[in-house]
Scaffold this active site. Structure first.
Site, PDB file in Angstrom:
ATOM      1  N   ASP A 118       0.836  -1.168  -0.027  1.00  0.00           N
ATOM      2  CA  ASP A 118      -0.007  -0.108  -0.012  1.00  0.00           C
ATOM      3  C   ASP A 118       0.986   1.324   0.096  1.00  0.00           C
ATOM      4  O   ASP A 118       0.977   1.912   0.933  1.00  0.00           O
ATOM      5  CB  ASP A 118      -0.767   0.002   1.249  1.00  0.00           C
ATOM      6  CG  ASP A 118      -2.030   1.191   1.441  1.00  0.00           C
ATOM      7  OD1 ASP A 118      -1.969   1.971   0.320  1.00  0.00           O
ATOM      8  OD2 ASP A 118      -2.392   1.329   2.482  1.00  0.00           O
ATOM      9  N   ASP A 122      -3.550   4.377   1.032  1.00  0.00           N
ATOM     10  CA  ASP A 122      -5.155   4.599   1.156  1.00  0.00           C
ATOM     11  C   ASP A 122      -5.785   3.101   1.560  1.00  0.00           C
ATOM     12  O   ASP A 122      -6.884   3.011   1.573  1.00  0.00           O
ATOM     13  CB  ASP A 122      -5.795   4.678  -0.295  1.00  0.00           C
ATOM     14  CG  ASP A 122      -5.484   3.530  -1.203  1.00  0.00           C
ATOM     15  OD1 ASP A 122      -4.833   2.592  -0.852  1.00  0.00           O
ATOM     16  OD2 ASP A 122      -5.974   3.522  -2.245  1.00  0.00           O
ATOM     17  N   GLU A 126      -2.254  -1.576  -3.880  1.00  0.00           N
ATOM     18  CA  GLU A 126      -2.373  -1.410  -5.424  1.00  0.00           C
ATOM     19  C   GLU A 126      -1.268  -2.050  -6.217  1.00  0.00           C
ATOM     20  O   GLU A 126      -0.445  -2.489  -5.623  1.00  0.00           O
ATOM     21  CB  GLU A 126      -2.305   0.093  -5.688  1.00  0.00           C
ATOM     22  CG  GLU A 126      -0.950   0.552  -5.486  1.00  0.00           C
ATOM     23  CD  GLU A 126      -0.817   1.128  -3.908  1.00  0.00           C
ATOM     24  OE1 GLU A 126       0.092   1.931  -3.645  1.00  0.00           O
ATOM     25  OE2 GLU A 126      -1.680   0.846  -2.991  1.00  0.00           O
ATOM     26  N   GLU A 153      -2.727 -10.953  21.180  1.00  0.00           N
ATOM     27  CA  GLU A 153      -3.853 -11.908  21.143  1.00  0.00           C
ATOM     28  C   GLU A 153      -3.986 -13.348  21.900  1.00  0.00           C
ATOM     29  O   GLU A 153      -5.057 -13.808  22.008  1.00  0.00           O
ATOM     30  CB  GLU A 153      -4.004 -12.287  19.521  1.00  0.00           C
ATOM     31  CG  GLU A 153      -3.749 -11.197  18.565  1.00  0.00           C
ATOM     32  CD  GLU A 153      -4.874 -10.181  18.792  1.00  0.00           C
ATOM     33  OE1 GLU A 153      -6.018 -10.536  18.691  1.00  0.00           O
ATOM     34  OE2 GLU A 153      -4.324  -8.996  18.131  1.00  0.00           O
ATOM     35  N   ASP A 162       2.565  -9.985  21.031  1.00  0.00           N
ATOM     36  CA  ASP A 162       2.445 -10.897  19.764  1.00  0.00           C
ATOM     37  C   ASP A 162       3.987 -11.191  18.991  1.00  0.00           C
ATOM     38  O   ASP A 162       4.256 -12.069  18.211  1.00  0.00           O
ATOM     39  CB  ASP A 162       1.479 -10.533  18.776  1.00  0.00           C
ATOM     40  CG  ASP A 162      -0.069 -10.745  19.515  1.00  0.00           C
ATOM     41  OD1 ASP A 162      -0.169 -11.542  20.372  1.00  0.00           O
ATOM     42  OD2 ASP A 162      -0.973 -10.039  19.021  1.00  0.00           O
ATOM     43  N   ASP A 165       6.418 -14.102  19.501  1.00  0.00           N
ATOM     44  CA  ASP A 165       5.913 -15.426  19.032  1.00  0.00           C
ATOM     45  C   ASP A 165       6.208 -15.477  17.503  1.00  0.00           C
ATOM     46  O   ASP A 165       5.788 -14.770  16.833  1.00  0.00           O
ATOM     47  CB  ASP A 165       4.485 -15.809  19.456  1.00  0.00           C
ATOM     48  CG  ASP A 165       4.038 -17.275  19.001  1.00  0.00           C
ATOM     49  OD1 ASP A 165       4.884 -18.028  18.562  1.00  0.00           O
ATOM     50  OD2 ASP A 165       2.865 -17.654  19.593  1.00  0.00           O
ATOM     51  N   ASP A 359       3.261   8.095  36.919  1.00  0.00           N
ATOM     52  CA  ASP A 359       4.768   7.836  36.952  1.00  0.00           C
ATOM     53  C   ASP A 359       5.084   6.753  36.285  1.00  0.00           C
ATOM     54  O   ASP A 359       6.320   6.212  35.717  1.00  0.00           O
ATOM     55  CB  ASP A 359       5.597   7.929  38.340  1.00  0.00           C
ATOM     56  CG  ASP A 359       5.627   9.328  38.873  1.00  0.00           C
ATOM     57  OD1 ASP A 359       5.505  10.260  37.950  1.00  0.00           O
ATOM     58  OD2 ASP A 359       5.748   9.608  39.880  1.00  0.00           O
ATOM     59  N   ASP A 397      -5.402  -5.571  20.433  1.00  0.00           N
ATOM     60  CA  ASP A 397      -5.676  -4.155  20.174  1.00  0.00           C
ATOM     61  C   ASP A 397      -5.186  -3.126  21.374  1.00  0.00           C
ATOM     62  O   ASP A 397      -5.630  -2.226  21.349  1.00  0.00           O
ATOM     63  CB  ASP A 397      -6.823  -3.812  19.468  1.00  0.00           C
ATOM     64  CG  ASP A 397      -7.151  -4.437  18.083  1.00  0.00           C
ATOM     65  OD1 ASP A 397      -6.013  -4.813  17.565  1.00  0.00           O
ATOM     66  OD2 ASP A 397      -8.185  -4.331  17.792  1.00  0.00           O
ATOM     67  N   LEU A 419       7.390  13.101  31.415  1.00  0.00           N
ATOM     68  CA  LEU A 419       7.314  13.025  30.247  1.00  0.00           C
ATOM     69  C   LEU A 419       5.841  13.355  29.900  1.00  0.00           C
ATOM     70  O   LEU A 419       4.921  13.117  30.247  1.00  0.00           O
ATOM     71  CB  LEU A 419       7.424  11.506  29.693  1.00  0.00           C
ATOM     72  CG  LEU A 419       6.908  11.100  28.400  1.00  0.00           C
ATOM     73  CD1 LEU A 419       8.013  11.826  27.357  1.00  0.00           C
ATOM     74  CD2 LEU A 419       7.269   9.768  28.094  1.00  0.00           C
ATOM     75  N   HIS A 480      10.174  16.252  38.162  1.00  0.00           N
ATOM     76  CA  HIS A 480       9.128  16.126  36.997  1.00  0.00           C
ATOM     77  C   HIS A 480       8.703  17.662  36.503  1.00  0.00           C
ATOM     78  O   HIS A 480       8.225  18.312  37.368  1.00  0.00           O
ATOM     79  CB  HIS A 480       8.102  15.017  37.685  1.00  0.00           C
ATOM     80  CG  HIS A 480       8.672  13.848  38.026  1.00  0.00           C
ATOM     81  ND1 HIS A 480       7.493  12.951  38.606  1.00  0.00           N
ATOM     82  CD2 HIS A 480       9.843  13.016  38.091  1.00  0.00           C
ATOM     83  CE1 HIS A 480       8.154  11.852  38.958  1.00  0.00           C
ATOM     84  NE2 HIS A 480       9.500  11.938  38.400  1.00  0.00           N
ATOM     85  N   ASP A 482       5.809  17.838  35.149  1.00  0.00           N
ATOM     86  CA  ASP A 482       4.526  17.961  35.436  1.00  0.00           C
ATOM     87  C   ASP A 482       4.322  18.845  36.904  1.00  0.00           C
ATOM     88  O   ASP A 482       3.131  19.165  37.116  1.00  0.00           O
ATOM     89  CB  ASP A 482       3.727  16.943  35.504  1.00  0.00           C
ATOM     90  CG  ASP A 482       3.929  16.012  36.622  1.00  0.00           C
ATOM     91  OD1 ASP A 482       4.913  16.326  37.422  1.00  0.00           O
ATOM     92  OD2 ASP A 482       3.344  14.671  36.856  1.00  0.00           O
ATOM     93  N   CYS A 653       0.018  13.343  39.160  1.00  0.00           N
ATOM     94  CA  CYS A 653       1.131  12.214  39.800  1.00  0.00           C
ATOM     95  C   CYS A 653       0.326  10.909  39.868  1.00  0.00           C
ATOM     96  O   CYS A 653       0.851   9.974  39.609  1.00  0.00           O
ATOM     97  CB  CYS A 653       1.731  12.404  40.744  1.00  0.00           C
ATOM     98  SG  CYS A 653       2.664  14.136  40.532  1.00  0.00           S
TER      99      CYS A 653
END
Length: 671
Positions: A118, A122, A126, A153, A162, A165, A359, A397, A419, A480, A482, A653
């Site tokens: 692809d 899209d 193709e 999975e 995954d 494996d 954290d 997922d 972060l 940190h 934050d 935090c």
């Protein structure tokens, strides 16, 4: 059109496979007998010939032409052969225009071969995209995209990512891979000894695996049934111990589907680009290896891990349940319900007393034209919450990634309160549509400063799409970013505001109180030893500590303005005071740090500061409301004093938020 050199043999028949789209180049002088002075060419109708120096031929030439040292015959065909060796070409050599010496004969089998991906992004593979062998960023770019197969999975009691494996055990796993299709057209079988081989380099083999679908045949409906019944029928073709492998030629007009699996995210030693090659091999003689006569190449780029800023819509809020935060959880639940979101509580059997959800993990996602899913980045801090992201978040997922460092390398700055990521910005004409990652490090001149560990920094830089900014955070005891900054959505300007903790803003509030006769109003009513506004303002040592803190924040303010393209109007200063721990010479929040908030759309969960009260109202809360509510934001103040603040953390935090991904697709960035 690709070009391939071919040698004819005088007095012999040479048989070869021709790939449609190629051009065969034959140096006639090299195969001619010594006494040859002239030649002529004859070929079947489906073979096109051209002579260099340029002389056009039709189907054949009967008039002998002079043979020069560099006379080249160009051969091409437009259509695939129905049977092997059906097309013919012969070259007749002459000692003079009338004296024939003999022939060199060529039998051709034409096939169409295309390894397809692809490349136009899209979601569909193709046929023979001209840009499939390269990768280009931008809305007019090209190149295929590959996801790291980092979800799970697995339905077994033992969970694993995954890509750990080397088998496909569930058909649903195919959604996490990119399709690659070998399209061929030609005779039922290739001539004896010819074969197709898929191959990769040793370096790429560390980053990719390729499986193929055994199923073939004209009926896609039957294929669908077959897929559901035989989940394991996807043999592995390429992996780190198998760099090349023969793949079947199906005959006729056929497609062979492969599934390409990403194994590694871009990193310091991997730019994310992967090449996969398909070669047609020609036999020489028995006992001698075949040689490639045609190679088709495709390029994939591995999708980066992308962080989500506060301005994206929240989906799920995560908090920990520990022995002393019942009231905090109650307040958080009310805020989350009011925001119409889901709340996921990590209970003590999993958190083992570790309350610092922010954290341990950072939420992000990966994206391709055909699939996307959230991916949690697990911090190398590895405290009691270390099993939570793997055991509770990793699943179908929902991906997982981490970076490992030795215990000696890991510091407080490796926790992911350090972060953050900005909303989208444009800086000096350069667009960052996915924002910029923000991390905290030591001041450049610090001799023994703490820094985020190199393996994590390398990973973040290698993703490319959210170019990181390094701030100075080592002045804080916890260290940190934050603790002194966050972002909130806004309806105007850049669609957000940067919030900064500001001792100067706090002193302004307290001086106004004092000037209006409220100098005896006290901090921390009912929480700890109370201290009056007058006592705070008269403490010169405390004032000096906050001058230091303000100078550190101002350094970062200037960096953020430059790196995010901000004006002063894009920044709001929230009144927060700090105190310096003498033995560390580093600062902590004096009262609950209101910048360390949770952002749920327009609803903000802010640490309750327990500031001085006037007419029954906290003046610090009132100040923050006056700054944020005009932006359409709703301020909810949450009591985290005993359960978080006194343990050197706050609301942010102790919580985390998974958010919707960007609508913008990362491959459309201009880099």
């Amino acid at each position: 059109m690709s070009s391939r050199s071919l040698r004819l043999e005088f007095g012999h028949v040479v048989r070869t496979v021709y790939v449609v789209g190629q051009e065969l180049r034959v140096n006639l002088n090299s195969c001619a007998p010594v006494q040859s002075k002239f030649f002529s060419v004859k070929c079947t109708d489906n073979v096109q010939c051209q002579i260099l120096p340029k002389v056009q031929y039709g189907a054949s030439s009967v008039n002998p032409l002079p043979l020069g040292k560099n006379t080249v015959l160009l051969i091409s065909m437009n259509t695939a052969s129905a049977v092997a060796n059906e097309s013919k070409l012969s070259v007749k050599f002459y000692a003079s225009k009338t004296e024939v010496i003999g022939n060199a004969v060529l039998h051709l089998t034409a096939v169409e071969i295309s390894l397809d991906v692809d490349a136009d992004r899209d979601g569909k593979v193709e046929r023979n995209n001209p840009n499939k062998a390269s990768w280009k960023w931008g809305p007019n770019g090209h190149g295929a995209i590959l996801l790291v197969n980092c979800d799970s999975e697995s339905t077994y009691s033992y969970k694993q990512v995954d890509h750990e494996d080397n088998e496909i055990t569930k058909v649903s796993d195919l959604n996490d891979m990119s399709k690659m299709i070998l399209r061929t057209n030609g005779p039922k079988t290739l001539p004896d000894g010819y074969k197709l081989c898929l191959h990769i380099t040793q370096a790429d083999a560390e980053c990719v695996r390729v499986f193929r679908n055994k199923v073939s045949g004209p009926s896609s409906a039957l294929k669908s049934i077959y897929l559901k019944l035989f989940e394991k029928d996807y043999p592995i073709v390429l992996h780190k111990r198998k760099l090349g492998n023969e793949v079947p030629y199906l005959g006729g007009n056929a497609e062979l589907v492969f599934y390409v699996e990403g194994l590694r995210f871009p990193d310091k030693d991997f730019d994310g680009l992967i090449n996969i090659n398909l070669s047609l091999l020609e036999p020489i003689t028995e006992g001698i290896p075949e040689t490639p006569i045609f190679t088709d190449k495709v390029v994939f780029r591995v999708a980066p891990w992308i962080m989500t800023p506060n301005t994206l819509n929240p989906v799920v809020v995560f908090v920990c349940s520990v022995s002393d935060n019942h009231e905090f959880l109650k307040s958080m639940k009310e805020l989350v319900e009011r925001s119409r979101l889901k709340l996921k509580v990590c209970y003590q059997y999993m958190n083992r007393g570790d309350r610092w959800m922010q954290d341990e993990i950072e939420f992000g996602y990966i994206d391709s034209p055909h699939h996307k899913f959230p991916v949690v980045l697990d911090s190398p801090r590895d405290r009691e919450l270390q099993d939570f992201p793997y055991e509770e978040l990793l699943g179908p997922d929902f991906g997982y990634v981490t970076r490992h460092a030795s215990k000696e390398e890991v510091s407080s700055l490796d926790s992911f309160g350090n972060l953050e990521v900005s909303p989208p910005v444009t800086v000096n004409g350069k667009n960052y549509p996915l924002g910029r990652i923000i991390i905290g490090v030591a001041f450049p001149t610090a001799e023994n400063g703490r820094n985020m560990t190199k393996v994590v920094q390398d990973f973040l830089w290698a993703q490319k799409v959210q170019e990181p900014i390094a701030l100075y955070s080592d002045w804080l005891a916890v260290g940190h970013v934050d603790e002194f900054m966050t972002f909130v959505p806004a309806p105007d300007r850049k669609k957000f505001r940067l919030l900064l903790a500001s001792p100067d803003a706090a002193y302004k509030v307290f001086r106004n109180l004092q000037a209006n006769g409220h100098g005896t109003a006290k901090m921390f009513p009912g929480k700890r030893e109370e201290v009056s506004v007058d006592e705070i303002l008269n403490n010169e040592g405390f004032r000096g500590e906050n001058v230091f803190v303000q100078s550190c924040i101002d350094w970062n303010r200037d960096v953020l303005k430059k790196e995010l393209g901000l004006d002063e109007e894009d920044i709001i200063d929230l009144p927060v005071l700090f105190k310096v721990i003498p033995e560390e010479a580093r600062a902590v929040a004096f009262y609950p740090d209101m910048v360390n908030m949770i952002v749920l759309g327009k609803n903000l969960g802010i640490p309750k500061p327990f500031g001085p009260e006037v007419n029954g109202s906290c003046v610090l809360e009132a100040e923050v409301r006056s700054l944020l509510e005009p932006l359409g934001l709703n301020c909810t103040f949450i009591d985290d004093f005993a359960s978080y603040h006194q343990k050197l953390g706050e609301v942010h935090c102790g919580s985390n938020v998974r958010r919707e991904p960007f609508a913008f697709r990362w491959w459309n960035m201009e880099l």
